[in-house]
Design a protein around this motif. Sequence first.
Motif, PDB file in Angstrom:
ATOM      1  N   ARG A 164       7.531  28.718  19.903  1.00 47.23           N
ATOM      2  CA  ARG A 164       7.909  27.432  20.473  1.00 47.23           C
ATOM      3  C   ARG A 164       7.146  26.285  19.822  1.00 47.23           C
ATOM      4  O   ARG A 164       7.714  25.234  19.501  1.00 47.23           O
ATOM      5  N   ASP A 165       5.859  26.457  19.603  1.00 40.80           N
ATOM      6  CA  ASP A 165       5.061  25.400  18.976  1.00 40.80           C
ATOM      7  C   ASP A 165       5.530  25.145  17.545  1.00 40.80           C
ATOM      8  O   ASP A 165       5.576  24.001  17.094  1.00 40.80           O
ATOM      9  N   ALA A 166       5.861  26.217  16.840  1.00 44.02           N
ATOM     10  CA  ALA A 166       6.339  26.062  15.472  1.00 44.02           C
ATOM     11  C   ALA A 166       7.665  25.306  15.448  1.00 44.02           C
ATOM     12  O   ALA A 166       7.906  24.476  14.563  1.00 44.02           O
ATOM     13  N   ARG A 167       8.539  25.584  16.421  1.00 44.34           N
ATOM     14  CA  ARG A 167       9.813  24.868  16.493  1.00 44.34           C
ATOM     15  C   ARG A 167       9.581  23.390  16.787  1.00 44.34           C
ATOM     16  O   ARG A 167      10.258  22.528  16.222  1.00 44.34           O
ATOM     17  N   ARG A 168       8.640  23.108  17.671  1.00 47.49           N
ATOM     18  CA  ARG A 168       8.349  21.713  18.003  1.00 47.49           C
ATOM     19  C   ARG A 168       7.810  20.962  16.782  1.00 47.49           C
ATOM     20  O   ARG A 168       8.207  19.837  16.502  1.00 47.49           O
ATOM     21  N   LEU A 169       6.916  21.602  16.044  1.00 49.98           N
ATOM     22  CA  LEU A 169       6.370  20.978  14.843  1.00 49.98           C
ATOM     23  C   LEU A 169       7.458  20.771  13.787  1.00 49.98           C
ATOM     24  O   LEU A 169       7.478  19.748  13.083  1.00 49.98           O
ATOM     25  N   ALA A 170       8.376  21.755  13.681  1.00 49.78           N
ATOM     26  CA  ALA A 170       9.470  21.626  12.720  1.00 49.78           C
ATOM     27  C   ALA A 170      10.385  20.467  13.093  1.00 49.78           C
ATOM     28  O   ALA A 170      10.847  19.716  12.221  1.00 49.78           O
ATOM     29  N   ARG A 171      10.661  20.318  14.403  1.00 51.03           N
ATOM     30  CA  ARG A 171      11.505  19.206  14.861  1.00 51.03           C
ATOM     31  C   ARG A 171      10.834  17.871  14.564  1.00 51.03           C
ATOM     32  O   ARG A 171      11.484  16.917  14.137  1.00 51.03           O
ATOM     33  N   ARG A 172       9.538  17.796  14.820  1.00 49.22           N
ATOM     34  CA  ARG A 172       8.821  16.549  14.564  1.00 49.22           C
ATOM     35  C   ARG A 172       8.842  16.205  13.073  1.00 49.22           C
ATOM     36  O   ARG A 172       9.030  15.040  12.709  1.00 49.22           O
ATOM     37  N   ALA A 173       8.640  17.208  12.244  1.00 49.26           N
ATOM     38  CA  ALA A 173       8.666  16.971  10.802  1.00 49.26           C
ATOM     39  C   ALA A 173      10.044  16.492  10.363  1.00 49.26           C
ATOM     40  O   ALA A 173      10.167  15.591   9.523  1.00 49.26           O
ATOM     41  N   LYS A 174      11.097  17.105  10.949  1.00 47.20           N
ATOM     42  CA  LYS A 174      12.452  16.720  10.603  1.00 47.20           C
ATOM     43  C   LYS A 174      12.741  15.286  11.046  1.00 47.20           C
ATOM     44  O   LYS A 174      13.339  14.498  10.305  1.00 47.20           O
ATOM     45  N   LEU A 175      12.302  14.940  12.255  1.00 47.34           N
ATOM     46  CA  LEU A 175      12.512  13.584  12.761  1.00 47.34           C
ATOM     47  C   LEU A 175      11.773  12.562  11.919  1.00 47.34           C
ATOM     48  O   LEU A 175      12.273  11.455  11.685  1.00 47.34           O
ATOM     49  N   ARG A 176      10.573  12.922  11.459  1.00 50.91           N
ATOM     50  CA  ARG A 176       9.830  12.006  10.593  1.00 50.91           C
ATOM     51  C   ARG A 176      10.575  11.776   9.281  1.00 50.91           C
ATOM     52  O   ARG A 176      10.635  10.660   8.777  1.00 50.91           O
ATOM     53  N   LYS A 177      11.153  12.843   8.732  1.00 50.41           N
ATOM     54  CA  LYS A 177      11.924  12.700   7.494  1.00 50.41           C
ATOM     55  C   LYS A 177      13.161  11.830   7.712  1.00 50.41           C
ATOM     56  O   LYS A 177      13.517  11.006   6.866  1.00 50.41           O
ATOM     57  N   ILE A 178      13.827  12.038   8.859  1.00 47.57           N
ATOM     58  CA  ILE A 178      15.015  11.234   9.167  1.00 47.57           C
ATOM     59  C   ILE A 178      14.641   9.765   9.321  1.00 47.57           C
ATOM     60  O   ILE A 178      15.296   8.868   8.769  1.00 47.57           O
ATOM     61  N   ALA A 179      13.567   9.508  10.092  1.00 50.58           N
ATOM     62  CA  ALA A 179      13.116   8.128  10.287  1.00 50.58           C
ATOM     63  C   ALA A 179      12.726   7.495   8.959  1.00 50.58           C
ATOM     64  O   ALA A 179      13.051   6.333   8.684  1.00 50.58           O
ATOM     65  N   LYS A 180      12.063   8.269   8.117  1.00 46.08           N
ATOM     66  CA  LYS A 180      11.674   7.756   6.797  1.00 46.08           C
ATOM     67  C   LYS A 180      12.903   7.428   5.969  1.00 46.08           C
ATOM     68  O   LYS A 180      12.938   6.412   5.261  1.00 46.08           O
ATOM     69  N   GLY A 181      13.939   8.283   6.059  1.00 42.51           N
ATOM     70  CA  GLY A 181      15.166   8.035   5.304  1.00 42.51           C
ATOM     71  C   GLY A 181      15.804   6.709   5.666  1.00 42.51           C
ATOM     72  O   GLY A 181      16.315   5.990   4.803  1.00 42.51           O
ATOM     73  N   PHE A 182      15.788   6.357   6.974  1.00 45.12           N
ATOM     74  CA  PHE A 182      16.367   5.092   7.404  1.00 45.12           C
ATOM     75  C   PHE A 182      15.438   3.915   7.108  1.00 45.12           C
ATOM     76  O   PHE A 182      15.864   2.901   6.550  1.00 45.12           O
ATOM     77  N   LEU A 183      14.183   4.036   7.504  1.00 47.15           N
ATOM     78  CA  LEU A 183      13.276   2.894   7.456  1.00 47.15           C
ATOM     79  C   LEU A 183      12.876   2.506   6.042  1.00 47.15           C
ATOM     80  O   LEU A 183      12.470   1.371   5.806  1.00 47.15           O
ATOM     81  N   THR A 184      12.975   3.430   5.098  1.00 43.89           N
ATOM     82  CA  THR A 184      12.646   3.082   3.716  1.00 43.89           C
ATOM     83  C   THR A 184      13.849   2.523   2.963  1.00 43.89           C
ATOM     84  O   THR A 184      13.738   2.213   1.779  1.00 43.89           O
ATOM     85  N   SER A 185      14.988   2.385   3.641  1.00 40.82           N
ATOM     86  CA  SER A 185      16.167   1.762   3.042  1.00 40.82           C
ATOM     87  C   SER A 185      16.133   0.268   3.350  1.00 40.82           C
ATOM     88  O   SER A 185      16.333  -0.145   4.494  1.00 40.82           O
ATOM     89  N   VAL A 186      15.851  -0.543   2.345  1.00 42.55           N
ATOM     90  CA  VAL A 186      15.717  -1.983   2.559  1.00 42.55           C
ATOM     91  C   VAL A 186      17.016  -2.606   3.083  1.00 42.55           C
ATOM     92  O   VAL A 186      16.976  -3.401   4.039  1.00 42.55           O
ATOM     93  N   PRO A 187      18.214  -2.288   2.531  1.00 41.00           N
ATOM     94  CA  PRO A 187      19.438  -2.877   3.093  1.00 41.00           C
ATOM     95  C   PRO A 187      19.644  -2.527   4.565  1.00 41.00           C
ATOM     96  O   PRO A 187      20.062  -3.383   5.362  1.00 41.00           O
ATOM     97  N   PHE A 188      19.349  -1.275   4.962  1.00 47.14           N
ATOM     98  CA  PHE A 188      19.484  -0.900   6.363  1.00 47.14           C
ATOM     99  C   PHE A 188      18.538  -1.722   7.229  1.00 47.14           C
ATOM    100  O   PHE A 188      18.935  -2.237   8.292  1.00 47.14           O
ATOM    101  N   ASP A 189      17.299  -1.876   6.795  1.00 53.95           N
ATOM    102  CA  ASP A 189      16.330  -2.658   7.555  1.00 53.95           C
ATOM    103  C   ASP A 189      16.776  -4.111   7.697  1.00 53.95           C
ATOM    104  O   ASP A 189      16.625  -4.724   8.761  1.00 53.95           O
ATOM    105  N   ILE A 190      17.334  -4.666   6.621  1.00 51.84           N
ATOM    106  CA  ILE A 190      17.794  -6.054   6.668  1.00 51.84           C
ATOM    107  C   ILE A 190      18.968  -6.199   7.639  1.00 51.84           C
ATOM    108  O   ILE A 190      19.042  -7.176   8.408  1.00 51.84           O
ATOM    109  N   TYR A 191      19.891  -5.231   7.637  1.00 52.63           N
ATOM    110  CA  TYR A 191      21.012  -5.293   8.578  1.00 52.63           C
ATOM    111  C   TYR A 191      20.516  -5.238  10.022  1.00 52.63           C
ATOM    112  O   TYR A 191      21.007  -5.966  10.894  1.00 52.63           O
ATOM    113  N   MET A 192      19.549  -4.363  10.300  1.00 53.68           N
ATOM    114  CA  MET A 192      19.014  -4.284  11.659  1.00 53.68           C
ATOM    115  C   MET A 192      18.335  -5.599  12.054  1.00 53.68           C
ATOM    116  O   MET A 192      18.459  -6.057  13.189  1.00 53.68           O
TER     117      MET A 192
END
Length: 333
Positions: free
Chosen positions: A172-200
Amino acid sequence: MSAMLKPIAFLLIIFAAYLVKRAGLFRPRDYRVMQVVVFDFTLPASIIVSFATNPHHPNMLLISGFAFLCALLPLPLTFLASRRKPAADRAFLMLNASGFNVGNFCFPVLQAFMGPSALVTASMFDIGNSVMVTAGTNVMTTSMLHIDMDKPITEQHAGNAPTLPYTRPKDRDARRLARRAKLRKIAKGFLTSVPFDIYMLMLVVMFCRIPIPAFIPTLLEPVANANSFCSVFMVGMLMDLPQTGKDVRDVLRVLAWRLPLGIAFSALAWFVLPFDAGVRKAVVMLTLAPTAVFSTLFTDRVLGNAKLAGFTLAASAIVAILLMTGVQFLLPS
């Protein structure tokens, strides 16, 4: 006839950049410099100038929602339809069959066909579209195929398997850590996109009715005006002709998905959206747009095959110009 000149000029710029590259004046990876210029400077500037110089009303967010669905739906459809194909082929199809080239292609084309007022509709459409093309398409494709976003698929030993090997953590702990890592990658994918940030940021400005100082669009206008040229020139720099029969089939497969889906989405836009004819006509043209420039960026990162993605963009741009010209003359404004 004059309305046709600008989109034809785009194709000529792509062809000229390709010829200059073939002449050896650019190194193979020089297009990445232009990617930085377009994605981090000219496109964000054009978004800000559009919002600062044209009124954008919250009730048009329905167009943003419609665009989001149009950019999202091809992903699960192509994922299911290609389930027997190798992961690399599936990734190319998914990354290039969804999303629309609005800021770099449709802004100037719509302005040429319908005037500056059409840019309001294009901006609202691109808000929903940008959620997918600036990050969502890449995040969903790599997640559904279990591709590591941090390195190309050629380094992940995909072989001919339809998805990359993935073992779900049992602890269970490993799954939670994997989910957190995945969410961080997803957030990074959006937040490091300058056009997306400008639209928001522009959405916040629109909802809060914050006036944009007049000097901002004045300062950014020269950069924004360079967006069209830089983006299409970049496509010519990275484009290369298909080298094999498989390359040709890959491009045709993308076009075979985009064309009927684009026609279906355009019919929905014309007959379902509750706006006047001019707005609906603009949305119809937007749903027929070519592949997004971001598709070349993500195809390069995931597959190392930006050249074929660039040719796909150019081919779909030719189809888009023909279709949009037909819409211009057939539908009332």
